[in-house]
Design a protein around this motif. Sequence first.
Motif, PDB file in Angstrom:
ATOM      1  N   SER A  25       0.911  -1.240  -0.029  1.00 49.22           N
ATOM      2  CA  SER A  25       0.118   0.081   0.123  1.00 49.22           C
ATOM      3  C   SER A  25       0.894   1.230   0.000  1.00 49.22           C
ATOM      4  O   SER A  25       0.625   2.384  -0.454  1.00 49.22           O
ATOM      5  N   ALA A  75      -8.986   1.167   4.538  1.00 55.93           N
ATOM      6  CA  ALA A  75      -8.798  -0.046   3.513  1.00 55.93           C
ATOM      7  C   ALA A  75      -7.587  -0.827   3.795  1.00 55.93           C
ATOM      8  O   ALA A  75      -7.397  -1.953   4.233  1.00 55.93           O
ATOM      9  N   VAL A  76      -6.678  -0.098   4.295  1.00 55.77           N
ATOM     10  CA  VAL A  76      -5.226  -0.781   4.519  1.00 55.77           C
ATOM     11  C   VAL A  76      -5.315  -1.554   5.874  1.00 55.77           C
ATOM     12  O   VAL A  76      -4.803  -2.524   5.994  1.00 55.77           O
ATOM     13  N   LEU A  91      -5.343   5.457  -1.377  1.00 55.58           N
ATOM     14  CA  LEU A  91      -5.960   4.208  -0.846  1.00 55.58           C
ATOM     15  C   LEU A  91      -6.425   4.708   0.727  1.00 55.58           C
ATOM     16  O   LEU A  91      -5.680   5.653   1.380  1.00 55.58           O
TER      17      LEU A  91
END
Length: 158
Positions: A84, A99-100, A95
């Motif tokens: 990421s 989400a990461v 991003l």
Amino acid sequence: MSDEPSRNPLPFEPSQKRKKKSKSQAKPVANKAKAKSPAKPDQPKASTPESMTIPDQVSKRMVRRMALLCGIPTALGMLSFVVSYLAVVNLEIELPNVAVVLVSMGFFGLGVLGLTYGVLSASWEEDSPGTLLGWQEFTTNLGRLTSAWREAREAKKS
């Protein structure tokens, strides 16, 4: 699931249930000569720490399964941070932080499940290597574990 009274005990299981001695039932010693006499052969032997340890072959089998089933998801969890970061810096992809975090937490959660499955899917019998996926061993060992929990809970109530 039943208590499985006909199954063979594992090598590292205690041979007998231990009963707690109450403080009011202390045994008086009649004389010193009787107290120093060796144990009679018909009395059960006390479990030694060596007899209750997990056999070396079984522990190696568990460690191999845990390393594989926990190591891969954990490595992927750490790799998700690196990927990421590289995606944000080099490819300029935006991003969301959530989400990461969710992806990495998912991989770390799979690692924890892999630890549990690795221990329970390994054959606990020294001379039996078990199957590749270990589903039969998992169901057997989970049944043993839950019955031991039930017995402990019922013993605590009494």
